[in-house]
Enzyme design. Structure first.
Site, PDB file in Angstrom:
ATOM      1  N   ASP A 105       0.795  -1.252   0.000  1.00 38.55           N
ATOM      2  CA  ASP A 105       0.000   0.000   0.000  1.00 38.55           C
ATOM      3  C   ASP A 105       0.818   1.288   0.000  1.00 38.55           C
ATOM      4  O   ASP A 105       0.243   2.383   0.009  1.00 38.55           O
ATOM      5  CB  ASP A 105      -0.972  -0.010   1.197  1.00 38.55           C
ATOM      6  CG  ASP A 105      -0.251  -0.164   2.561  1.00 38.55           C
ATOM      7  OD1 ASP A 105      -0.855  -0.749   3.475  1.00 38.55           O
ATOM      8  OD2 ASP A 105       0.913   0.299   2.691  1.00 38.55           O
ATOM      9  N   HIS A 120       6.347  -8.143  -1.229  1.00 39.46           N
ATOM     10  CA  HIS A 120       5.180  -8.559  -2.034  1.00 39.46           C
ATOM     11  C   HIS A 120       4.828  -7.538  -3.104  1.00 39.46           C
ATOM     12  O   HIS A 120       3.726  -7.581  -3.660  1.00 39.46           O
ATOM     13  CB  HIS A 120       3.970  -8.818  -1.111  1.00 39.46           C
ATOM     14  CG  HIS A 120       4.153 -10.055  -0.271  1.00 39.46           C
ATOM     15  ND1 HIS A 120       3.424 -10.300   0.866  1.00 39.46           N
ATOM     16  CD2 HIS A 120       5.018 -11.104  -0.395  1.00 39.46           C
ATOM     17  CE1 HIS A 120       3.812 -11.458   1.395  1.00 39.46           C
ATOM     18  NE2 HIS A 120       4.789 -11.953   0.662  1.00 39.46           N
ATOM     19  N   CYS A 128       6.287  -4.725 -16.875  1.00 41.19           N
ATOM     20  CA  CYS A 128       6.041  -5.183 -18.248  1.00 41.19           C
ATOM     21  C   CYS A 128       6.166  -6.713 -18.333  1.00 41.19           C
ATOM     22  O   CYS A 128       7.126  -7.305 -17.829  1.00 41.19           O
ATOM     23  CB  CYS A 128       7.047  -4.530 -19.202  1.00 41.19           C
ATOM     24  SG  CYS A 128       6.844  -5.101 -20.898  1.00 41.19           S
ATOM     25  N   CYS A 131       9.414  -7.143 -21.024  1.00 40.06           N
ATOM     26  CA  CYS A 131      10.819  -6.787 -20.715  1.00 40.06           C
ATOM     27  C   CYS A 131      11.048  -6.555 -19.228  1.00 40.06           C
ATOM     28  O   CYS A 131      12.154  -6.234 -18.803  1.00 40.06           O
ATOM     29  CB  CYS A 131      11.200  -5.514 -21.484  1.00 40.06           C
ATOM     30  SG  CYS A 131      10.401  -4.033 -20.840  1.00 40.06           S
ATOM     31  N   CYS A 170       8.315  -0.737 -24.654  1.00 39.87           N
ATOM     32  CA  CYS A 170       8.809  -1.794 -25.560  1.00 39.87           C
ATOM     33  C   CYS A 170       7.668  -2.374 -26.375  1.00 39.87           C
ATOM     34  O   CYS A 170       7.854  -3.220 -27.232  1.00 39.87           O
ATOM     35  CB  CYS A 170       9.480  -2.914 -24.734  1.00 39.87           C
ATOM     36  SG  CYS A 170       8.307  -4.075 -23.997  1.00 39.87           S
ATOM     37  N   THR A 206       1.425  -8.494  11.796  1.00 39.22           N
ATOM     38  CA  THR A 206       1.396  -9.623  10.867  1.00 39.22           C
ATOM     39  C   THR A 206       1.099 -10.907  11.625  1.00 39.22           C
ATOM     40  O   THR A 206       1.542 -11.110  12.754  1.00 39.22           O
ATOM     41  CB  THR A 206       2.706  -9.768  10.073  1.00 39.22           C
ATOM     42  OG1 THR A 206       2.588 -10.871   9.156  1.00 39.22           O
ATOM     43  CG2 THR A 206       3.910  -9.988  10.978  1.00 39.22           C
TER      44      THR A 206
END
Ligand code: APR
Length: 264
Positions: A105, A120, A128, A131, A170, A206
């Site tokens: 976030d 993560h 992309c 590439c 690209c 966590t």
């Protein structure tokens, strides 16, 4: 307990914070595994994997539209809360080496941390598919992209949905640069080298249930770090915790920061 934990941080320094969805809960972003959390409302098999998302987009686009609208609602309002700000202050005061976060976030960066390792990925970054070049979006542009995706999903034209994905210079199409279940986690070597040098691992928000990221604090323990764990509930780190500071991060972290300031 708070004073002692603060004492460890001031004495040892070289804190590495390891954060999860809980630190952003008070910023209005749902956690995953709590009651009412994301995986309680949306199936992780459908929304936590690439194959699942493609299947939902093709077969039940309305479900994907609800998921996207849920994301727009939480991301558009999210801002760093006092827990993020406390961790940023620790870095400013030279107490914290870096934050290793499972969150995507961008709130640690917004809070002012410069040294952030995202294992993560980041929701505002595209990569992309040809590439691997990355494209950073502003929050505004990302939310615009999500709104356009909802429009194309309503058109039920798969071509138009693919066309809505950003194009790389690209010529390839770019996808969200977030790690889905079954995909390789990012920045693991960097995380292990940072945690190896940690004198204190500050775990915040966590459950410690998702491998391999969840192993990072354990490696810190093996390397001799003191473990401080901030969570309203006991976590999977109960066996390695030196200090368990029970409570919501937005309340506990400013209290911890106050104790630290009093010792400086
Ligand atoms: N302050 C601190 N901790 C909180 C708060 C809060 N206000 N609210 C909830 N928590 C805690 C919960 O008790 C729980 O331990 O945050 C934790 C959230 O756990 P999860 O929902 O499992 O989130 P996380 O541990 O970040 O999940 C790890 O799983 O699905 C994947 O990629 C996803 O990065 C995520 C990973």
């Amino acid at each position: 307990m708070l004073k002692k934990a603060a004492g460890e941080i001031v004495k040892r320094k070289h804190v590495v914070a390891f954060t999860g969805a809980g630190i952003s809960q008070e910023s209005g972003i749902a956690t995953f595994r709590d009651a009412g959390g994301l995986w309680d409302r949306f199936s992780p098999a459908e929304f936590g994997t690439v194959e699942g998302i493609i299947g939902v987009a093709a077969n039940t686009p309305q479900k994907l539209i609800s998921f996207i609208n849920d994301s727009i609602a939480s991301l558009s309002k999210a801002s760093p809360n006092p827990a993020h700000l406390a961790i940023a202050e620790m870095e400013k005061r030279g107490l914290l080496d870096c934050v290793i976060t499972q969150n995507v976030d961008n709130l640690h960066q917004l809070a002012g941390n410069d040294n952030v390792i995202e294992v993560h990925g980041n929701i505002y970054r595209f990569r992309c598919t040809q590439c691997s070049e990355t494209i950073k979006f502003s929050r505004h542009d990302f939310l615009e992209f999500l709104n356009r995706a909802v429009t194309e999903l309503n058109s039920r034209s798969f071509e138009r949905i693919i066309d809505a994905m950003p194009s790389c210079r690209c010529g390839g199409k770019a996808r969200l640069d977030v790690v889905m279940f079954g995909e390789p986690v990012q920045m693991i070597p960097e995380s292990y080298s940072k945690i190896e040098g940690a004198k204190v691992v500050l775990i915040v928000g966590t459950s410690g249930t998702v491998y391999p990221a969840s192993e990072i604090p354990r490696y810190g323990k093996k390397s001799g770090a003191v473990i401080i764990d901030v969570n309203p509930k006991e976590t999977f780190y109960a066996d390695i915790d030196n200090y368990f500071l029970k409570g919501p991060a937005g309340v506990v972290m400013p209290q911890l920061m106050e104790e630290i300031r009093a010792l400086l």
